[in-house]
Design a protein around this motif. Structure first.
Motif, PDB file in Angstrom:
ATOM      1  N   UNK A   5      -7.683  38.285  81.904  1.00 57.29           N
ATOM      2  CA  UNK A   5      -7.722  38.818  80.448  1.00 57.29           C
ATOM      3  C   UNK A   5      -6.030  38.980  79.941  1.00 57.29           C
ATOM      4  N   UNK A   6      -5.286  39.677  80.808  1.00 58.92           N
ATOM      5  CA  UNK A   6      -3.934  40.116  80.469  1.00 58.92           C
ATOM      6  C   UNK A   6      -3.227  38.556  80.268  1.00 58.92           C
ATOM      7  N   UNK A   7      -3.490  37.547  81.086  1.00 57.97           N
ATOM      8  CA  UNK A   7      -2.601  36.400  81.130  1.00 57.97           C
ATOM      9  C   UNK A   7      -2.842  35.682  80.117  1.00 57.97           C
ATOM     10  N   UNK A   8      -4.140  35.653  79.356  1.00 58.67           N
ATOM     11  CA  UNK A   8      -4.688  34.878  78.082  1.00 58.67           C
ATOM     12  C   UNK A   8      -4.063  35.573  77.216  1.00 58.67           C
ATOM     13  N   UNK A   9      -3.611  36.852  76.883  1.00 58.51           N
ATOM     14  CA  UNK A   9      -3.152  37.649  75.889  1.00 58.51           C
ATOM     15  C   UNK A   9      -1.594  37.296  75.794  1.00 58.51           C
ATOM     16  N   UNK A  41      -7.099  47.476  78.093  1.00 60.17           N
ATOM     17  CA  UNK A  41      -6.645  48.308  77.171  1.00 60.17           C
ATOM     18  C   UNK A  41      -6.004  49.528  77.560  1.00 60.17           C
ATOM     19  N   UNK A  42      -6.616  49.951  78.559  1.00 61.75           N
ATOM     20  CA  UNK A  42      -6.167  51.277  79.360  1.00 61.75           C
ATOM     21  C   UNK A  42      -4.725  51.132  79.723  1.00 61.75           C
ATOM     22  N   UNK A  43      -4.361  49.875  80.361  1.00 60.97           N
ATOM     23  CA  UNK A  43      -2.950  49.691  80.793  1.00 60.97           C
ATOM     24  C   UNK A  43      -2.179  49.546  79.443  1.00 60.97           C
ATOM     25  N   UNK A  44      -2.482  48.986  78.371  1.00 58.53           N
ATOM     26  CA  UNK A  44      -1.665  48.864  77.254  1.00 58.53           C
ATOM     27  C   UNK A  44      -1.330  50.128  76.468  1.00 58.53           C
ATOM     28  N   UNK A  45      -2.532  50.782  76.347  1.00 60.31           N
ATOM     29  CA  UNK A  45      -2.176  52.347  75.903  1.00 60.31           C
ATOM     30  C   UNK A  45      -1.368  53.351  76.558  1.00 60.31           C
ATOM     31  N   UNK A  81       3.569  41.055  78.957  1.00 56.51           N
ATOM     32  CA  UNK A  81       4.123  40.629  80.090  1.00 56.51           C
ATOM     33  C   UNK A  81       4.633  42.098  81.017  1.00 56.51           C
ATOM     34  N   UNK A  82       4.752  43.037  80.276  1.00 56.69           N
ATOM     35  CA  UNK A  82       5.219  44.386  80.918  1.00 56.69           C
ATOM     36  C   UNK A  82       3.760  44.843  81.438  1.00 56.69           C
ATOM     37  N   UNK A  83       2.725  44.665  80.922  1.00 55.88           N
ATOM     38  CA  UNK A  83       1.513  45.070  81.543  1.00 55.88           C
ATOM     39  C   UNK A  83       1.098  44.203  83.068  1.00 55.88           C
ATOM     40  N   UNK A  84       1.459  42.829  82.937  1.00 59.89           N
ATOM     41  CA  UNK A  84       1.276  42.049  83.951  1.00 59.89           C
ATOM     42  C   UNK A  84       2.259  42.485  85.181  1.00 59.89           C
ATOM     43  N   UNK A  85       3.579  42.944  84.763  1.00 61.79           N
ATOM     44  CA  UNK A  85       4.529  43.204  85.799  1.00 61.79           C
ATOM     45  C   UNK A  85       3.731  44.660  86.457  1.00 61.79           C
ATOM     46  N   UNK A  86       3.381  45.638  85.749  1.00 61.69           N
ATOM     47  CA  UNK A  86       2.757  46.821  86.249  1.00 61.69           C
ATOM     48  C   UNK A  86       1.703  46.667  87.084  1.00 61.69           C
ATOM     49  N   UNK A  87       0.709  45.648  86.908  1.00 60.63           N
ATOM     50  CA  UNK A  87      -0.651  45.347  87.823  1.00 60.63           C
ATOM     51  C   UNK A  87      -0.007  44.734  88.876  1.00 60.63           C
ATOM     52  N   UNK A  88       1.027  44.093  89.000  1.00 58.47           N
ATOM     53  CA  UNK A  88       1.615  43.326  90.265  1.00 58.47           C
ATOM     54  C   UNK A  88       2.112  44.435  91.328  1.00 58.47           C
ATOM     55  N   UNK A  89       2.072  45.749  90.970  1.00 58.41           N
ATOM     56  CA  UNK A  89       2.635  46.872  91.769  1.00 58.41           C
ATOM     57  C   UNK A  89       1.812  46.924  93.083  1.00 58.41           C
ATOM     58  N   UNK A  90       2.258  46.867  94.222  1.00 59.54           N
ATOM     59  CA  UNK A  90       1.797  46.956  95.429  1.00 59.54           C
ATOM     60  C   UNK A  90       0.576  48.193  95.535  1.00 59.54           C
ATOM     61  N   UNK A  91       0.981  49.098  94.643  1.00 59.06           N
ATOM     62  CA  UNK A  91      -0.104  50.250  94.604  1.00 59.06           C
ATOM     63  C   UNK A  91      -1.261  50.153  94.143  1.00 59.06           C
ATOM     64  N   UNK A  92      -1.455  48.889  93.321  1.00 58.34           N
ATOM     65  CA  UNK A  92      -2.720  48.521  92.770  1.00 58.34           C
ATOM     66  C   UNK A  92      -3.401  47.701  93.483  1.00 58.34           C
TER      67      UNK A  92
END
Length: 196
Positions: A107-111, A72-76, A116-127
């Motif tokens: 959890x994000x994949x289940x949603x 939810x932090x990513x979504x907000x 999909x934007x949140x999934x792209x963000x967390x695949x960033x190499x900085x994470x």
């Protein structure tokens, strides 16, 4: 014609013991004493205080900060148009490494496609990706267990229930979104936390 009276059988009446009988009370008292002994013999589990804590200060916290980010932090963050890494650095005035567990990704994949934007963000190499060894994909339990074991994380969440659970664990700061920016709670000022 007269009614036939049924006489109560003497043996049947004699077999019933009154509830006020001394023998029953004696048995009840013995059972209560046995229960009390069992409760006294049980070892009460007291959680051991972490060696990382020095009074209210967590000595394992320090830059670069490792921040476990909740779904939810990513979504907000997306709704408030905040860049996660940059906003974290603005909040803490130090380098931050956002961490994502396998449960959060699941959890994000289940949603579905809405996130999909949140999934792209967390695949960033900085994470940084943290592997999970437990069964199930309930992210809240995963985060709480990880934070209880290792006190070197800051938890970023907007979920009230998760915040309430983390506040019970001493020495773990909570990052949340307020007024379109990140803020942190329970962070000692000695570590460079902003004064609110």
């Amino acid at each position: 014609m007269g009614k036939t009276k049924k006489a109560r059988k003497f043996a049947a009446v004699k077999r019933i013991i009154s509830p006020k009988d001394a023998r029953i009370k004696k048995n009840q008292e013995l059972a209560l004493q046995k229960k009390k002994k069992e409760e006294e013999d049980k070892v009460k589990h007291v959680p051991q205080a972490s060696s990382a804590l020095f009074f209210a200060y967590n000595t394992q916290l320090g830059p670069p900060y490792h921040v476990i980010v909740d779904t939810n932090f990513i979504n907000f963050s997306i709704k408030n148009k905040l860049d996660i890494v940059k906003s974290m650095m603005d909040c803490l005035y130090a380098k931050c490494v956002p961490c994502i567990t396998d449960c959060i990704v699941g959890e994000l994949e289940k949603l579905g496609s809405h996130f999909s934007v949140a999934l792209k963000i967390i695949k960033d190499p900085r994470f940084e990706r943290l592997p999970c060894m437990h069964k199930g994909t309930y992210a809240d339990d995963c985060i709480v267990n990880r934070v209880e074991q290792h006190k070197c994380y800051i938890v970023a969440t907007c979920d009230r229930d998760l915040k309430r659970r983390i506040r019970k664990i001493p020495g773990v700061p909570i990052m949340y979104i307020t007024r379109h920016r990140y803020s942190i709670e329970r962070m000692p000022e000695d570590y460079g936390a902003p004064k609110m």
